[in-house]
Enzyme design. Structure first.
Site, mmCIF file in Angstrom:
data_model
loop_
_atom_site.group_PDB
_atom_site.id
_atom_site.type_symbol
_atom_site.label_atom_id
_atom_site.label_comp_id
_atom_site.label_asym_id
_atom_site.label_seq_id
_atom_site.Cartn_x
_atom_site.Cartn_y
_atom_site.Cartn_z
ATOM 1 N N LYS A 191 0.853 -1.184 0.000
ATOM 2 C CA LYS A 191 0.000 0.000 0.000
ATOM 3 C C LYS A 191 0.889 1.232 0.000
ATOM 4 O O LYS A 191 1.484 1.586 1.018
ATOM 5 C CB LYS A 191 -0.935 0.051 1.214
ATOM 6 C CG LYS A 191 -2.069 1.077 1.007
ATOM 7 C CD LYS A 191 -2.733 1.530 2.288
ATOM 8 C CE LYS A 191 -2.018 2.696 2.919
ATOM 9 N NZ LYS A 191 -2.026 3.935 2.071
ATOM 10 N N CYS A 205 13.731 10.608 6.743
ATOM 11 C CA CYS A 205 13.756 10.197 8.146
ATOM 12 C C CYS A 205 15.175 10.205 8.705
ATOM 13 O O CYS A 205 15.378 10.332 9.914
ATOM 14 C CB CYS A 205 13.126 8.816 8.309
ATOM 15 S SG CYS A 205 13.845 7.537 7.256
ATOM 16 N N GLU A 246 10.362 15.759 15.269
ATOM 17 C CA GLU A 246 10.722 15.535 13.870
ATOM 18 C C GLU A 246 9.919 16.483 12.980
ATOM 19 O O GLU A 246 8.709 16.361 12.849
ATOM 20 C CB GLU A 246 10.447 14.091 13.465
ATOM 21 C CG GLU A 246 10.896 13.798 12.039
ATOM 22 C CD GLU A 246 10.633 12.366 11.602
ATOM 23 O OE1 GLU A 246 11.465 11.802 10.884
ATOM 24 O OE2 GLU A 246 9.580 11.815 11.985
ATOM 25 N N GLU A 300 10.146 0.921 10.577
ATOM 26 C CA GLU A 300 11.183 1.954 10.454
ATOM 27 C C GLU A 300 10.461 3.281 10.537
ATOM 28 O O GLU A 300 9.716 3.651 9.635
ATOM 29 C CB GLU A 300 11.948 1.798 9.137
ATOM 30 C CG GLU A 300 13.232 2.608 9.086
ATOM 31 C CD GLU A 300 13.083 3.866 8.266
ATOM 32 O OE1 GLU A 300 13.045 4.954 8.888
ATOM 33 O OE2 GLU A 300 13.014 3.776 7.039
#
Length: 486
Positions: free
Chosen positions: A181, A290, A386, A256
């Protein structure tokens, strides 16, 4: 069909070897973030579509030829898919550039990395098949690595093709069937990949592509007890939701997740190299990485000189339209994400910081320029959270112990970088950093044999090489009697 619909491409689901509409006919628009206009329509999955994708993958695994193909034959088909990807590299790269605003040059690099993912794992599954363990007791033991079953892979929007193939390639290579997906913001390249798998001759149901939103498409997949493995790359909060869903049917997960990478520059670093990688680590892909080096620590003795050169290099980046060959930096991937990053930039002053360069474009675009922030307190949101954009927070440090403490003082632990010409320091600091990957005097270099993943809120598990083999297989010990008693 309306005239408008006829003028734009359509990307359906790939289920059971065919490209199909949603069962209820649902569609959504995908938007070019540079023009901020619709460029294609995409099939929007319901729970019923997720059900048929899982059913297709389950049947292909339980009854189809894929898990039972020889390793050489399976590898040959995967290499054939890689060949087709190379032939259609421009189409795949343009799909990612159009979907998320990535400069075309960088998207072409991502396609090459994606091709290598398939080629590496096609060969890895052939050459790393198991272990033999002779025993003194008159027995002989060996380990088989059989496919786990049906794999659900959910990939992010920042590297749409590359991160999808990082999951698909080992899953398929080891004989599993897969439902991928892609992120709803960037469905095009992965759907094209699904089309290429059909063209390459993959059996029906081996690679399914389900387009749609996290709810109901993603949640229906992760909560289905016919699924044997779940691999996800994305935001940490979503990862926790997926882990909870997988726990209901005890499906192993590989997650992750987010990062807040530390980039440490010691006074003895080779400065040109450190400046180059500092720019790459936070401004490549508009900081939507990331692994970004979003916390930059510079030793006090070189702080001012390094900062001046870093600022100059950031301001020299060519900002422009993604398909312009000169462009090195472009817009953010969506309006929602632009609004998030903009909020962090707009609140720098209120949190006690200073914008040295950069800021939000005032032309109505989804552009945040390469932004360097100084003087922020350590509890500021820009320092702790983040941002996932082209915003770097710079701090100075005096000693090695101090900077190791600062680097580790985060709930994330995906990666870190350090720049020094002192070999002993490089080894010493690397071993003390709490991170899944540490780059010394470089960034973003990958050997696919090595483990990839993070600690803390950066995730669970590792993938790559034998680590992928152990996740995407069910290891089995076979113990045989060699010497009979009596």
């Amino acid at each position: 069909m309306s005239a408008q619909t006829a003028q734009v491409p359509f990307f359906g689901h790939i289920i059971d070897g065919e490209e199909v509409e949603s069962l209820d006919g649902g569609r959504f628009d995908t938007v070019n973030p540079w023009t901020r206009e619709k460029w294609a329509e995409v099939a929007m999955a319901s729970a019923a579509d997720a059900d048929r994708a899982v059913a297709s993958a389950r049947k292909a695994f339980d009854e189809g030829p894929w898990p039972r193909l020889g390793r050489v034959a399976r590898g040959a088909l995967i290499h054939r898919l890689a060949d087709l990807m190379e032939e259609r590299a421009e189409e795949l790269a343009r799909a990612d550039s159009t979907d998320m605003g990535k400069p075309l040059e960088q998207a072409l690099h991502d396609v090459a990395r994606s091709v290598w993912n398939f080629r590496f794992f096609a060969d890895h599954q052939r050459d790393h098949t198991g272990e033999v363990m002779p025993m003194d007791s008159g027995h002989h033991t060996y380990v088989e690595y059989g496919p786990a079953g049906v794999v659900v892979a959910i990939s992010p929007w920042n590297f749409p093709l590359m991160m999808a193939t990082w999951k698909i390639a080992p899953a398929l290579a080891w004989g599993n069937t897969c439902i991928i997906k892609p992120a709803e913001d960037t469905p095009a390249s992965v759907t094209i990949l699904g089309r290429l798998a059909i063209e390459a001759g993959f059996p029906p149901g081996v690679l399914n592509v389900l387009n749609g939103y996290g709810v109901p498409a993603g949640s229906s997949l992760t909560g289905d007890d016919r699924v044997d493995r779940i691999t996800f790359t994305g935001e940490s909060g979503t990862g926790k939701i997926i882990m909870a869903a997988a726990a209901t049917h005890l499906a192993p997960v590989s997650l992750e997740l987010g990062g807040k990478g530390a980039n440490i520059v010691f006074e003895d670093a080779e400065i040109d190299n450190a400046v180059y990688w500092a720019v790459e680590s936070i401004f490549r892909n508009a900081g939507q990485v990331c692994l970004a080096g979003s916390r930059l620590f510079v030793q006090a003795s070189i702080y001012e000189s390094f900062l001046a050169r870093f600022k100059q290099a950031a301001e020299a980046l060519t900002i422009g339209e993604p398909f312009d060959p000169a462009t090195k930096f472009s817009c953010l991937a969506s309006q929602e994400h632009f609004n998030k990053v903009k909020a962090y930039v707009d609140s720098v002053d209120a949190e006690g910081g200073k914008i040295l360069t950069g800021g939000v474009a005032e032309d109505g675009s989804w552009l945040v320029r390469p932004t360097i922030v100084t003087d922020l307190p350590l509890e500021a949101s820009q320092y702790c959270q983040e941002i996932f954009g082209p915003v770097v927070v710079v701090n100075k440090f005096e000693t090695e112990d101090e900077v190791v403490h600062l680097a580790n003082d985060t709930r994330y632990g995906l990666n870190a970088m350090l720049f020094t010409e002192n070999l002993s320091r490089a080894h010493r600091v690397s071993s003390r950093l709490k991170a899944g990957t540490v780059w010394v005097n470089c960034f973003f270099i990958r050997d696919l044999r090595t483990p990839f993943g993070g600690v803390g809120d950066s995730g669970v598990g590792r993938e790559g090489g034998n680590f992928s083999r152990e996740f995407f297989t069910e290891p089995k010990a076979v113990v045989m009697q060699i010497n009979r008693k009596g």
